[in-house]
Design an enzyme around this catalytic site. Structure first.
Site, PDB file in Angstrom:
ATOM      1  N   HIS A 187      19.219  -9.966 -82.021  1.00 42.44           N
ATOM      2  CA  HIS A 187      18.864  -9.873 -80.965  1.00 42.44           C
ATOM      3  C   HIS A 187      17.108  -9.356 -81.199  1.00 42.44           C
ATOM      4  CE1 HIS A 187      18.920  -5.816 -82.676  1.00 42.44           C
ATOM      5  NE2 HIS A 187      20.365  -6.116 -82.517  1.00 42.44           N
ATOM      6  N   HIS A 228      16.039  -7.475 -83.905  1.00 45.30           N
ATOM      7  CA  HIS A 228      15.351  -9.012 -85.483  1.00 45.30           C
ATOM      8  C   HIS A 228      14.296  -8.902 -85.434  1.00 45.30           C
ATOM      9  CE1 HIS A 228      20.177  -8.406 -85.233  1.00 45.30           C
ATOM     10  NE2 HIS A 228      19.503  -7.175 -86.647  1.00 45.30           N
ATOM     11  N   ASP A 255      17.783   1.962 -90.073  1.00 43.45           N
ATOM     12  CA  ASP A 255      19.509   2.042 -90.742  1.00 43.45           C
ATOM     13  C   ASP A 255      18.915   2.949 -92.065  1.00 43.45           C
ATOM     14  OD1 ASP A 255      22.190   0.802 -89.364  1.00 43.45           O
ATOM     15  OD2 ASP A 255      20.107  -1.041 -89.029  1.00 43.45           O
TER      16      ASP A 255
HETATM   17  P1  AMP Z   1      22.318  -5.963 -88.586  1.00 44.21           P
HETATM   18  O1  AMP Z   1      22.556  -7.771 -88.902  1.00 44.21           O
HETATM   19  O2  AMP Z   1      21.950  -4.991 -87.059  1.00 44.21           O
HETATM   20  O3  AMP Z   1      23.381  -4.882 -89.774  1.00 44.21           O
HETATM   21  O4  AMP Z   1      21.003  -5.895 -89.553  1.00 44.21           O
HETATM   22  C1  AMP Z   1      20.375  -6.422 -89.901  1.00 44.21           C
HETATM   23  C2  AMP Z   1      19.240  -5.757 -90.100  1.00 44.21           C
HETATM   24  O5  AMP Z   1      18.323  -5.027 -88.876  1.00 44.21           O
HETATM   25  C3  AMP Z   1      19.591  -4.826 -90.444  1.00 44.21           C
HETATM   26  O6  AMP Z   1      17.943  -3.857 -92.422  1.00 44.21           O
HETATM   27  C4  AMP Z   1      19.101  -3.398 -89.524  1.00 44.21           C
HETATM   28  O7  AMP Z   1      18.434  -2.181 -90.343  1.00 44.21           O
HETATM   29  C5  AMP Z   1      17.999  -4.592 -88.506  1.00 44.21           C
HETATM   30  N1  AMP Z   1      17.703  -3.922 -87.633  1.00 44.21           N
HETATM   31  C6  AMP Z   1      18.616  -3.741 -86.431  1.00 44.21           C
HETATM   32  N2  AMP Z   1      18.299  -2.936 -85.268  1.00 44.21           N
HETATM   33  C7  AMP Z   1      16.552  -3.280 -85.684  1.00 44.21           C
HETATM   34  C8  AMP Z   1      15.723  -2.375 -84.679  1.00 44.21           C
HETATM   35  N3  AMP Z   1      16.046  -2.367 -83.746  1.00 44.21           N
HETATM   36  N4  AMP Z   1      14.921  -2.596 -85.300  1.00 44.21           N
HETATM   37  C9  AMP Z   1      14.287  -2.800 -86.876  1.00 44.21           C
HETATM   38  N5  AMP Z   1      15.192  -3.171 -87.197  1.00 44.21           N
HETATM   39  C10 AMP Z   1      16.575  -3.042 -86.878  1.00 44.21           C
END
Ligand code: AMP
Length: 276
Positions: free
Chosen positions: A25, A28, A148
């Site tokens: 989204h 990312h 995170d």
């Molecule tokens: P996920 O696939 O959502 O588990 O996360 C993949 C990566 O995207 C992880 O390193 C998360 O910390 C990062 N992430 C998720 N949401 C955000 C955001 N709003 N801003 C920056 N990084 C994000």
């Protein structure tokens, strides 16, 4: 852009990797942009991994309903200049009959009483999959979101303690116009819950303007209570250990986990607020 499902090719070693579970989204975007920028500066490939890791879900139902949007994910990666998407099947990450070690966990994964307490087994699963993805993709650097925070600190400490030689790059949280941290879970926030959720970043910002960590924590909790948000934790901690601050603490982080309209949200920000 290459899409790799099985053996990760040697010529892509030394890359800058972004581990994700897909369902990419707008949040990312910044993370992937940063990786591409970093990769270009190093004349190295930028790699995004898409792998829904079964071992980090403490509720199997969550795993079943986790959104899978692979075509849109690869389109986004291509648009952002990623060189390769690595999307291995579960058997490639966890070969049947092979015990993949979680490894030694730093105390940040077991002691703070934050994600470690409210999502038992989750950080163990994260450590296990990150370790495994690092072996498979052989990166020089890896980008993780500050969103995170406990996960980012865990991976940073793992890489440093074990001399993995992988630079861990933390990327600031991307937010919606009203301050809500972008997340794949935000689609579940309907009507009033969406407005209520904005109180989390408002609380973090208000806390960041207080003069001490104690006052910051009080203010954060007050803002959440006023918005009727029954938080799991809303606290100000030492930013590196995530334990309560001590006189020796160099930097601090305000952190929240709270269910809003049935959706568990997490967010964090530096104390004092850094103006972002
Ligand atoms: P996920 O696939 O959502 O588990 O996360 C993949 C990566 O995207 C992880 O390193 C998360 O910390 C990062 N992430 C998720 N949401 C955000 C955001 N709003 N801003 C920056 N990084 C994000």
């Amino acid at each position: 852009m290459r899409v790799i499902r099985e053996a990760f090719p040697d010529e892509l070693a030394g890359n800058v990797v972004v581990p994700t579970m897909g369902a990419l989204h707008s949040g990312h975007d910044a993370l992937i942009n940063r990786a591409v920028q970093e990769a270009r500066a190093r004349s190295a490939p930028a790699v995004v991994t898409v792998f829904v890791n079964p071992t980090q879900f403490n509720d199997p139902k969550d795993l079943d309903v986790y959104p899978r949007t692979f075509e849109a994910d690869t389109a986004m990666c291509e648009r952002l200049g990623v060189d390769a998407v690595y999307a291995p099947p579960v058997d490639a990450v966890y070969p049947p009959g092979v015990e993949i070690p979680v490894g030694d966990l730093p105390t940040i994964a077991t002691e703070p009483g934050l994600e470690d307490h409210y999502r038992p087994g989750h950080l163990e699963g994260v450590a296990q999959v990150v370790r495994r993805l690092f072996v498979l993709t052989r990166p020089a650097a890896a980008c993780f979101g500050e969103k995170d925070w406990q996960q980012l600190q865990l991976v940073t400490q793992m890489s440093a303690n074990e001399r993995l030689g992988i630079e861990i790059i933390g990327v600031p949280t991307a937010r919606e116009a009203d301050g809500l941290a972008s997340s794949s879970r935000n689609v579940h926030l309907k009507g009033a819950a969406r407005e209520q959720a904005a109180a989390i970043s408002r609380g973090l910002r208000a806390a960041g303007l207080e003069s001490t960590p104690e006052l910051a924590e009080q203010t954060l909790q007050e803002v959440l209570r006023e918005a009727d948000i029954p938080f799991e934790y809303a606290t100000v901690r030492d930013a590196a250990t995530l334990m309560p601050p001590t006189p020796g603490s160099i930097s601090h982080r305000a952190l929240v986990a709270a269910p809003v309209g049935g959706t568990r949200l997490i967010d964090n920000a530096p104390w004092p607020w850094d103006g972002r």
